[in-house]
Write an enzyme that holds these catalytic residues in place. Structure first.
Site, PDB file in Angstrom:
ATOM      1  N   ASP A   1       0.810  -1.219   0.000  1.00 40.72           N
ATOM      2  CA  ASP A   1       0.000   0.000   0.000  1.00 40.72           C
ATOM      3  C   ASP A   1       0.843   1.269   0.000  1.00 40.72           C
ATOM      4  O   ASP A   1       2.056   1.224   0.203  1.00 40.72           O
ATOM      5  CB  ASP A   1      -0.977  -0.001   1.197  1.00 40.72           C
TER       6      ASP A   1
ATOM      7  N   ASN B   1      -7.246  -2.817  14.007  1.00 38.14           N
ATOM      8  CA  ASN B   1      -8.644  -3.069  13.602  1.00 38.14           C
ATOM      9  C   ASN B   1      -8.757  -4.273  12.667  1.00 38.14           C
ATOM     10  O   ASN B   1      -9.808  -4.521  12.102  1.00 38.14           O
ATOM     11  CB  ASN B   1      -9.263  -1.822  12.957  1.00 38.14           C
TER      12      ASN B   1
ATOM     13  N   HIS C   1      -6.950  -4.750   9.889  1.00 42.51           N
ATOM     14  CA  HIS C   1      -6.642  -4.545   8.470  1.00 42.51           C
ATOM     15  C   HIS C   1      -5.364  -5.267   8.057  1.00 42.51           C
ATOM     16  O   HIS C   1      -4.462  -5.496   8.869  1.00 42.51           O
ATOM     17  CB  HIS C   1      -6.617  -3.055   8.083  1.00 42.51           C
TER      18      HIS C   1
ATOM     19  N   GLU D   1      -9.327  -2.116   4.999  1.00 43.57           N
ATOM     20  CA  GLU D   1      -9.944  -1.767   6.270  1.00 43.57           C
ATOM     21  C   GLU D   1     -11.211  -2.595   6.503  1.00 43.57           C
ATOM     22  O   GLU D   1     -11.800  -3.123   5.556  1.00 43.57           O
ATOM     23  CB  GLU D   1     -10.331  -0.278   6.243  1.00 43.57           C
TER      24      GLU D   1
HETATM   25  P1  PGA Z   1       2.153  -1.693  12.888  1.00 46.08           P
HETATM   26  O1  PGA Z   1       1.070  -1.682  11.749  1.00 46.08           O
HETATM   27  O2  PGA Z   1       3.173  -2.721  12.488  1.00 46.08           O
HETATM   28  O3  PGA Z   1       2.712  -0.315  12.888  1.00 46.08           O
HETATM   29  O4  PGA Z   1       1.443  -2.064  14.149  1.00 46.08           O
HETATM   30  C1  PGA Z   1       0.561  -2.900  11.313  1.00 46.08           C
HETATM   31  C2  PGA Z   1      -0.396  -2.652  10.194  1.00 46.08           C
HETATM   32  O5  PGA Z   1      -1.101  -1.639  10.237  1.00 46.08           O
HETATM   33  O6  PGA Z   1      -0.430  -3.480   9.283  1.00 46.08           O
END
Ligand code: PGA
Length: 245
Positions: free
Chosen positions: A67, A136, A138, A143
């Site tokens: 992304d 969450n 994702h 999302e």
């Molecule tokens: P993080 O993010 O490694 O900063 O916790 C994980 C993600 O959003 O895929």
């Protein structure tokens, strides 16, 4: 699904890097799907260390990232292109032209999403996809939603994601509200998935992703349906898992 337990963050990074490393040693032309966020930083550091010891060669590897934010340039310190350059690409011998991210500055996002899907197909699909998991649920910026986004698409970030990522920006108003993300199809068509998670704050969502129902409201739960998933997580993130795992 394999669950690999690491005692701590450093152990998680070494184990995940070992899997990626084995993939590249066995298949030097691999297409590796890469992730950003704080979790994989140590994985990249480990791969760099092995590259410096001459144990790894990235010269024929291709990468596709999950992304990119919309509206910030590749040299913005919070863009994922910048993150990848700084945390990984600049320190290994991967040719710049072999590294791919969606273009968050594209004039036509639909065209850019189509380009990215074609690119992944032309590369022959993803051999190994590294994934983090958002609080969450994702994966990439897929999302929580009522339906899965199959193809690369533009998505409005949930407030919870904006809040979670605000720590990287001066304040939450600076966090882009939109991103381009690889869709669920390319992720699920990867030959292998390696998901990394660490810390107490990931325990609940990791448990729901692996043991809860498969639902687009917890996008990561889709990996239950993939035939070759390895989760590498530390003790804190695996806290809710049954002890036999
Ligand atoms: P993080 O993010 O490694 O900063 O916790 C994980 C993600 O959003 O895929």
């Amino acid at each position: 699904m394999k669950i690999i337990h690491a005692n701590d963050y450093a152990g998680m990074c070494r184990k995940a890097a070992n899997i990626i490393s084995a993939q590249i040693i066995l298949f030097p032309n691999s297409v590796i799907g890469l992730a950003t966020g704080s979790t994989p930083v140590g994985v990249y550091r480990q791969l760099i260390e092995w590259y410096r010891k001459d144990d790894l060669d990235f010269s024929t590897v291709h990468t596709v990232n999950l992304d990119e934010y919309c509206g910030i340039s590749p040299d913005h310190p919070q863009s994922y292109r910048y993150y990848m350059n700084q945390n990984f690409f600049k320190d290994v011998n991967i040719p710049a032209g072999n590294t791919n991210l969606p273009n968050g500055l594209a004039e036509d996002f639909d065209m850019e999403c189509t380009r990215y899907d074609h690119l992944i197909s032309e590369l022959g699909g993803i051999d190994l996809q590294l994934l983090g998991i958002g609080h969450n649920g994702h994966i990439g910026f897929n999302e929580p939603n009522e339906a899965y986004g199959k193809m690369t698409h533009r998505i409005q970030l949930k407030q919870s994601t904006v809040d979670a990522n605000a720590r990287f920006f001066e304040d939450s108003s600076q966090v882009p509200r939109y991103a381009l993300t690889m869709g669920i199809r390319a992720i699920m068509q990867a030959q292998k998935i390696v998901m990394v998670a660490n810390g107490e704050d990931k325990a609940e969502i990791l448990y729901r992703a692996v043991y809860g129902p498969v639902t687009p409201s917890v996008p990561a739960s889709i990996i239950q349906l993939h035939p070759d998933v390895t989760i590498v997580a530390d003790t804190a993130a695996l806290r809710k898992f049954p002890t036999e795992t």
